[in-house]
Design an enzyme around this catalytic site. Structure first.
Site, PDB file in Angstrom:
ATOM      1  N   GLU A   1      -3.665   2.518  -7.245  1.00 45.63           N
ATOM      2  CA  GLU A   1      -4.052   3.638  -6.381  1.00 45.63           C
ATOM      3  C   GLU A   1      -3.198   4.860  -6.700  1.00 45.63           C
ATOM      4  OE1 GLU A   1      -3.344   2.721  -2.242  1.00 45.63           O
ATOM      5  OE2 GLU A   1      -1.283   2.170  -2.656  1.00 45.63           O
TER       6      GLU A   1
ATOM      7  N   HIS B   1       0.851  -1.196   0.000  1.00 46.69           N
ATOM      8  CA  HIS B   1       0.000   0.000   0.000  1.00 46.69           C
ATOM      9  C   HIS B   1       0.883   1.242   0.000  1.00 46.69           C
ATOM     10  CE1 HIS B   1      -2.902   3.030   1.302  1.00 46.69           C
ATOM     11  NE2 HIS B   1      -3.842   2.210   0.868  1.00 46.69           N
TER      12      HIS B   1
END
EC number: 5.3.1.1
Length: 259
Positions: A174, A102
């Protein structure tokens, strides 16, 4: 090939175990009220480590149509690694998914593609599915190198993972500049990069693997924009942050196909 959309709620460092229990109960009720069809999308929650067991008890006990996972994993199996949580521990808890790479882990913990790759392999070794995150910062986007940057990350993150495993995993695109900022990449922006990721997987492996892998978009996904994003051919789901902390909002995102 038909890819089942995967809608995953990343709770990040929010909610103690009491609040987490309440949220997953509320989510179960909201999905039931919405007539949720798990053949049309897969609902996943990704709580903090301390919430996984309480959330699992509710999901398993109430037979909720929700999978759960973890936000990180150790690259080590066991031993003197204070603060780390191993794949075997997560697997034993019943986790189905584990987020690796992430942007917040990459930024705040200096995680490299090499480490993300090692973690993804540990997820697979322990019978779970990695959600491998990739994406660009604002300066990379402004320089027009967002595709090159993101594809480069994914190539490094998948290094040494065989095609049959890649076909089953999840990749989450993302754009860092759109996370928690209220800024949203347009549906066309999401499609451009998700398509490039799929093409990269095809080049690295083969067409069937590229057709099978599920690619999520993550970045300020909300009930108001999810249907437009999900209409794109190479977007197979969403990695949702803030909106997943509200049962009603996340239920609407999971049941985007009703829009």
């Amino acid at each position: 090939m038909s890819r089942t959309p995967i809608m995953a709620g990343n709770w990040k460092m929010n909610l103690d175990h009491v609040a987490a229990t309440s949220l997953v109960q509320d989510l179960g009720e909201a999905l039931k009220a919405a007539g949720y069809d798990s053949s049309k999308s897969e609902a996943v929650v990704i709580p903090p480590f301390t919430d996984i067991r309480p959330v699992a008890i509710i999901i398993d006990g109430d037979k909720l149509p929700i999978a759960y996972g973890a936000q990180d994993i150790s690259a080590h199996d066991d031993g003197a690694y204070t603060g780390e949580v191993s794949g075997a521990m997560l697997s034993k808890l019943g986790c189905r998914y584990v987020v690796v790479g992430h942007s917040e882990r990459r930024e705040y913990h200096n995680e490299s593609d090499e480490l993300v790759n090692a973690k993804a392999k540990k997820v697979i070794e322990n019978g779970m599915t990695p959600i491998i995150c990739c994406g660009e910062a604002l300066e990379v986007r402004k320089a027009g190198k967002h595709v090159e940057h993101t594809v480069g990350q994914i190539k490094a993150d998948l290094d040494g993972i065989p095609a049959e495993q890649v076909a089953k995993l999840v990749i989450a695109y993302e754009p860092i500049w759109a996370i928690g900022t209220g800024e949203t990449a347009t549906a066309d922006d999401a499609q451009e990069v998700c398509q490039a990721i799929r093409e990269a997987v095809k080049e690295l492996y083969d067409a069937p693997t590229a057709e099978a892998v599920r690619i999520q978009y993550g970045g300020s996904v909300k009930p108001a924009n999810v249907a437009e994003i999900m209409a794109k051919p190479d977007v197979d789901g969403a990695l949702v942050g803030g909106a997943s902390l509200k049962a009603g909002d996340f239920s609407k995102i999971v049941t985007f196909y009703e829009a």
